[in-house]
Motif scaffolding. Structure first.
Motif, PDB file in Angstrom:
ATOM      1  N   ILE A   1     -10.494   4.949  -6.872  1.00 25.79           N
ATOM      2  CA  ILE A   1      -9.986   3.871  -6.023  1.00 25.79           C
ATOM      3  C   ILE A   1      -9.093   2.981  -6.871  1.00 25.79           C
ATOM      4  O   ILE A   1      -9.517   2.465  -7.905  1.00 25.79           O
TER       5      ILE A   1
ATOM      6  N   VAL B   1     -12.434  -3.489  -1.164  1.00 25.98           N
ATOM      7  CA  VAL B   1     -12.771  -2.126  -1.570  1.00 25.98           C
ATOM      8  C   VAL B   1     -14.014  -1.623  -0.838  1.00 25.98           C
ATOM      9  O   VAL B   1     -14.171  -0.423  -0.600  1.00 25.98           O
TER      10      VAL B   1
ATOM     11  N   HIS C   1       0.835  -1.213   0.000  1.00 29.01           N
ATOM     12  CA  HIS C   1       0.000   0.000   0.000  1.00 29.01           C
ATOM     13  C   HIS C   1       0.862   1.252   0.000  1.00 29.01           C
ATOM     14  O   HIS C   1       0.614   2.193  -0.774  1.00 29.01           O
TER      15      HIS C   1
ATOM     16  N   GLN D   1      -6.475   0.790  -2.287  1.00 30.77           N
ATOM     17  CA  GLN D   1      -7.100  -0.250  -1.470  1.00 30.77           C
ATOM     18  C   GLN D   1      -6.679  -1.608  -1.996  1.00 30.77           C
ATOM     19  O   GLN D   1      -7.119  -2.052  -3.058  1.00 30.77           O
TER      20      GLN D   1
ATOM     21  N   GLU E   1      -7.571   6.873  -3.643  1.00 22.49           N
ATOM     22  CA  GLU E   1      -7.473   5.944  -2.520  1.00 22.49           C
ATOM     23  C   GLU E   1      -6.871   4.634  -3.015  1.00 22.49           C
ATOM     24  O   GLU E   1      -7.316   4.072  -4.022  1.00 22.49           O
TER      25      GLU E   1
ATOM     26  N   LYS F   1     -14.734  -1.504   2.114  1.00 23.08           N
ATOM     27  CA  LYS F   1     -14.430  -0.746   3.330  1.00 23.08           C
ATOM     28  C   LYS F   1     -14.421   0.753   3.079  1.00 23.08           C
ATOM     29  O   LYS F   1     -14.554   1.545   4.022  1.00 23.08           O
ATOM     30  N   LEU F   2     -14.273   1.153   1.824  1.00 20.65           N
ATOM     31  CA  LEU F   2     -14.218   2.578   1.488  1.00 20.65           C
ATOM     32  C   LEU F   2     -15.578   3.149   1.106  1.00 20.65           C
ATOM     33  O   LEU F   2     -15.662   4.290   0.659  1.00 20.65           O
TER      34      LEU F   2
ATOM     35  N   HIS G   1      -7.122  -0.433  -7.143  1.00 22.48           N
ATOM     36  CA  HIS G   1      -7.193  -1.764  -6.542  1.00 22.48           C
ATOM     37  C   HIS G   1      -6.340  -2.743  -7.355  1.00 22.48           C
ATOM     38  O   HIS G   1      -6.562  -2.910  -8.555  1.00 22.48           O
TER      39      HIS G   1
END
Length: 247
Positions: free
Chosen positions: A71, A52, A11, A48, A46, A54-55, A73
């Motif tokens: 996002i 995902v 991350h 992640q 973001e 969780k966002l 991923h």
């Protein structure tokens, strides 16, 4: 509020790369959230690496306040495993036979389906190669989160990014519908979707375990797409429900 206390190395590496690419600032407080990367005018990225969903609340709040949210991923399509002793001595190295595919993403999206085609939202899937380091244990060991069904003689230490091979962007309905194999009829069942996925060129070249994992995602795809109003029921074939693309 989210911070870097439990941030993984993977991350952290991705966050640094994207901050450099977009000339953004990291760990910026916005409302009640800490955002991974903020750049330009009200644009947020973001990172992640799993789940995902969780966002969902964070993304919903940011979108409702005029922010553009992406996002990022990762999908791991190649993993090298390095095993070390309890004293940190290197023991062995091998390539994992398991490979994720674009169809691996659906379980992580179920809690955020209502935001996936919203204006100003982008899901960016990156296909990556990583190295995972493990520490050998004396006895079969459970993980801290107790997620192991079968105990193993090792615990994971970290995941390191080796390379980003390609990217795929999802912004609208057409982007998501592109994952439905073109070989399918206008209406299709879950088993037919599963079989069509297994016949895709990018899937047929995988080992048996990875192919079977991709095939199993058909049910999740249908669940997600019906909740997103991309698919609708249109009858039955034997005991199987039939689906078609919503108009």
């Amino acid at each position: 509020m989210i911070n870097t206390y439990n941030e993984s190395k993977l991350h952290a590496t991705l966050k640094k790369l994207y901050a450099l690419e977009y000339n953004g600032k990291t760990e910026i407080p916005i409302q009640n959230w800490i955002c991974d990367i903020v750049y330009a005018e009200k644009k947020v990225i973001e990172i992640q690496t799993k789940n995902v969903s969780k966002l969902a609340k964070k993304t919903e709040d940011l979108l409702s306040n005029g922010f553009t949210v992406t996002i990022v991923h990762p999908v791991i399509i190649s993993k090298t495993i390095e095993t070390y002793s309890k004293k940190g001595i290197f023991l062995k190295k091998r390539k994992s036979p398991r490979t994720e595919t674009i169809y691996s993403i659906f379980r992580d999206l179920t809690g955020i389906y209502h935001l996936l085609t919203k204006k100003n939202f982008t899901l960016e899937i990156i296909f990556i190669e990583i190295t995972e380091t493990r520490q050998q244990t004396d006895t079969p060991t459970q993980l801290i989160n107790k997620s192991r069904r079968f105990l193993k003689n090792w615990i994971p230490l970290e995941k390191r990014l080796n390379s980003i091979l390609k990217k795929k962007y999802f912004k609208n309905k057409e982007d998501y519908l592109s994952l439905i194999p073109p070989s399918l009829s206008e209406s299709f069942s879950t088993p037919e979707l599963s079989k069509a996925i297994s016949m895709l060129p990018e899937i047929t070249n995988l080992n048996k375990s990875s192919r079977m994992n991709a095939e199993k995602q058909a049910r999740l795809l249908i669940w997600l797409y019906t909740h997103m109003n991309l698919l609708e029921e249109c009858g039955k074939k034997g005991r199987s429900k039939l689906y078609k693309i919503s108009k």
